[in-house]
Design an enzyme around this catalytic site. Structure first.
Site, mmCIF file in Angstrom:
data_model
loop_
_atom_site.group_PDB
_atom_site.id
_atom_site.type_symbol
_atom_site.label_atom_id
_atom_site.label_comp_id
_atom_site.label_asym_id
_atom_site.label_seq_id
_atom_site.Cartn_x
_atom_site.Cartn_y
_atom_site.Cartn_z
ATOM 1 N N ARG A 234 0.862 -1.182 0.000
ATOM 2 C CA ARG A 234 0.000 0.000 0.000
ATOM 3 C C ARG A 234 0.897 1.231 0.000
ATOM 4 N NH1 ARG A 234 -3.293 -2.801 -1.673
ATOM 5 N NH2 ARG A 234 -5.381 -3.281 -0.910
ATOM 6 N N GLU A 263 -2.597 7.339 -5.129
ATOM 7 C CA GLU A 263 -2.908 6.674 -6.404
ATOM 8 C C GLU A 263 -4.365 6.801 -6.819
ATOM 9 O OE1 GLU A 263 -1.825 2.574 -5.226
ATOM 10 O OE2 GLU A 263 -3.916 2.024 -5.595
ATOM 11 N N HIS A 295 -0.685 -0.420 -9.775
ATOM 12 C CA HIS A 295 -1.449 -1.352 -8.940
ATOM 13 C C HIS A 295 -1.938 -2.553 -9.767
ATOM 14 C CE1 HIS A 295 -3.677 -1.400 -4.872
ATOM 15 N NE2 HIS A 295 -3.547 -2.631 -5.312
HETATM 16 P P1 NAI Z 1 -1.457 -11.170 5.103
HETATM 17 O O1 NAI Z 1 -2.449 -10.621 6.064
HETATM 18 O O2 NAI Z 1 -1.480 -12.613 4.739
HETATM 19 O O3 NAI Z 1 0.032 -10.845 5.641
HETATM 20 C C1 NAI Z 1 0.414 -9.615 6.162
HETATM 21 C C2 NAI Z 1 1.537 -9.887 7.147
HETATM 22 O O4 NAI Z 1 2.051 -8.638 7.599
HETATM 23 C C3 NAI Z 1 1.063 -10.657 8.419
HETATM 24 O O5 NAI Z 1 1.859 -11.806 8.615
HETATM 25 C C4 NAI Z 1 1.247 -9.640 9.531
HETATM 26 O O6 NAI Z 1 1.589 -10.245 10.775
HETATM 27 C C5 NAI Z 1 2.379 -8.796 8.964
HETATM 28 N N1 NAI Z 1 2.537 -7.502 9.619
HETATM 29 C C6 NAI Z 1 1.587 -6.697 10.157
HETATM 30 N N2 NAI Z 1 2.180 -5.604 10.698
HETATM 31 C C7 NAI Z 1 3.499 -5.743 10.511
HETATM 32 C C8 NAI Z 1 4.631 -4.953 10.843
HETATM 33 N N3 NAI Z 1 4.508 -3.777 11.495
HETATM 34 N N4 NAI Z 1 5.862 -5.394 10.497
HETATM 35 C C9 NAI Z 1 6.012 -6.570 9.843
HETATM 36 N N5 NAI Z 1 4.981 -7.355 9.479
HETATM 37 C C10 NAI Z 1 3.752 -6.954 9.820
HETATM 38 O O7 NAI Z 1 -1.578 -10.262 3.807
HETATM 39 P P2 NAI Z 1 -1.118 -10.625 2.321
HETATM 40 O O8 NAI Z 1 -2.219 -11.317 1.617
HETATM 41 O O9 NAI Z 1 0.228 -11.247 2.344
HETATM 42 O O10 NAI Z 1 -1.023 -9.161 1.691
HETATM 43 C C11 NAI Z 1 -0.039 -8.215 2.099
HETATM 44 C C12 NAI Z 1 -0.434 -6.857 1.560
HETATM 45 O O11 NAI Z 1 -0.307 -6.866 0.132
HETATM 46 C C13 NAI Z 1 -1.933 -6.510 1.772
HETATM 47 O O12 NAI Z 1 -2.135 -5.924 3.023
HETATM 48 C C14 NAI Z 1 -2.220 -5.552 0.666
HETATM 49 O O13 NAI Z 1 -2.010 -4.241 1.136
HETATM 50 C C15 NAI Z 1 -1.167 -5.875 -0.399
HETATM 51 N N6 NAI Z 1 -1.751 -6.357 -1.643
HETATM 52 C C16 NAI Z 1 -1.415 -5.717 -2.810
HETATM 53 C C17 NAI Z 1 -1.923 -6.142 -4.017
HETATM 54 C C18 NAI Z 1 -1.531 -5.500 -5.311
HETATM 55 O O14 NAI Z 1 -2.222 -5.693 -6.331
HETATM 56 N N7 NAI Z 1 -0.446 -4.763 -5.372
HETATM 57 C C19 NAI Z 1 -2.894 -7.235 -4.072
HETATM 58 C C20 NAI Z 1 -3.134 -7.896 -2.796
HETATM 59 C C21 NAI Z 1 -2.593 -7.437 -1.623
#
Ligand code: NAI
Length: 335
Positions: A234, A263, A295
């Site tokens: 993000r 964005e 994105h």
């Molecule tokens: P997820 O929920 O499976 O994993 C997120 C991880 O970040 C969790 O393990 C959590 O404990 C960790 N986390 C939270 N706060 C943290 C911190 N301060 N320091 C280190 N780690 C921390 O989410 P997922 O599916 O892996 O997605 C990650 C991000 O990718 C989403 O939140 C979304 O913003 C982004 N995304 C982007 C897309 C794109 O098209 N560019 C599409 C899908 C997701």
């Protein structure tokens, strides 16, 4: 259910139409983003289906509730654009697509790294102009380099496995370490150690009030010179003016972005005949070592089909009480 689907493009409509053959909802597509000015379009709908840059502020949610909306079925994993407190207050349920293809985003992060490292964006343009000079295209072996992965959830863990295939040393930080990432070779360290020791840093964590501008001037000062920074998560995880200063000083050697804090006014639209008004974004575009995509990390056939299916399945589960309903609750963001 009668569902108003916002921010739709032809590819969304065809994926949703295909998935809806099994669900039978009444879908109405709007190309507009959901915002205070487009709310009048929401009349006689049970649910609204927004995308990542739609506005779901307190005011918008209140008006959706007044219009009889009972469900927000998000076409995204991220839900930072929704005021969950307001949704709860107005009795509107919120559902999301928790996982649709972690591979899509993890592979895109690697595509940004490979392109930036081997300067493919510049090589492509040069060769098409008959310029076969290699000056300025020198890259490095990824093999043996240290990559810091911030956030090892679904996407970060797949990304660790990809890095393992390239022979990288993997440092990771996450309040909830992941055994699969560990098995792929990730060594968990604290954020400071990761920032100080990584040749490449990739962000795979959600945007929350705690992670807002995680990468700011202070964090950049702790990184090694010439670091490559990759953000496919993000935009607001990164303080963009600080990153521009880092690019100018050489602290950041390459920057790959699939997301940008502002964005919403740019991405997903063809603005090629307009003048970009965002001077910070325009400055980013001037650097030869910056690669920005709009994105598109999620944008694979598999992911788009899965998003459509889960979005509509959430609506079906909400309506019938059957099947998994991927609810987003306040406690997901406020421990
Ligand atoms: P997820 O929920 O499976 O994993 C997120 C991880 O970040 C969790 O393990 C959590 O404990 C960790 N986390 C939270 N706060 C943290 C911190 N301060 N320091 C280190 N780690 C921390 O989410 P997922 O599916 O892996 O997605 C990650 C991000 O990718 C989403 O939140 C979304 O913003 C982004 N995304 C982007 C897309 C794109 O098209 N560019 C599409 C899908 C997701």
């Amino acid at each position: 259910m009668r569902i108003a689907v916002f921010s739709t493009k032809p590819y969304d409509q065809s994926a949703l139409d295909r998935a809806n053959e099994a669900h039978g909802h009444d879908l109405t597509y709007f190309e507009h983003r959901l915002s205070p000015s487009s709310i009048p379009l929401v009349e006689d709908f049970d649910a609204v289906c927004p995308f990542v840059n739609d506005e779901l502020s307190d005011g918008v949610i209140e008006r959706l509730s007044d219009a009889g909306v009972r469900l927000l079925t998000l076409r995204s994993a991220g839900f930072n654009h929704v005021d969950l407190r307001a949704a709860e207050r107005h009795g509107i349920a919120v559902a999301r697509v928790p996982a649709y293809s972690p591979h899509a985003v993890a592979e895109h992060a690697m595509a940004l790294i490979l392109t930036l490292n081997r300067k493919l964006h510049r090589a492509y343009a040069r060769v098409r102009e008959g310029n076969f000079s290699l000056d300025g295209l020198l890259g490095f072996d990824l093999h043996g380099k240290t990559v810091g992965v911030i956030g090892t959830g679904k996407i970060g863990t797949v990304f660790c496995k990809i890095l393992a295939g390239f022979g990288c040393r993997i440092l990771a930080t996450d309040p909830v370490p992941n055994e699969e990432a560990r098995r792929a070779g990730a060594e968990y360290v604290d954020l400071d150690a990761l920032l100080a020791s990584s040749d490449i840093i990739a962000l795979h964590l959600p945007l929350t009030p705690e992670t807002y501008h995680l990468i700011d001037a202070e964090a950049l000062a702790r990184m090694s010179d010439g670091v490559m920074l990759i953000n496919t998560s993000r935009g607001a995880l990164v303080d963009t003016p600080a990153v521009i200063a880092g690019l100018k000083s050489g602290r950041i050697g390459a920057l790959g972005l699939d997301v940008y804090e502002e964005e919403a006014d740019l991405f997903f639209e063809d603005l090629s005949n307009s003048v970009i008004q965002d001077d910070i974004f325009a400055r980013l575009l001037t650097f030869p070592n910056v690669l920005i995509t709009g994105h598109q990390g999620f944008f694979t056939r598999e992911a788009v089909a899965n998003i459509a299916e889960t979005t509509l399945a959430n609506a079906t589960a909400f309506e019938t009480g059957e099947g998994p309903f991927h609810r987003v609750a306040l406690e997901d963001v406020t421990p």
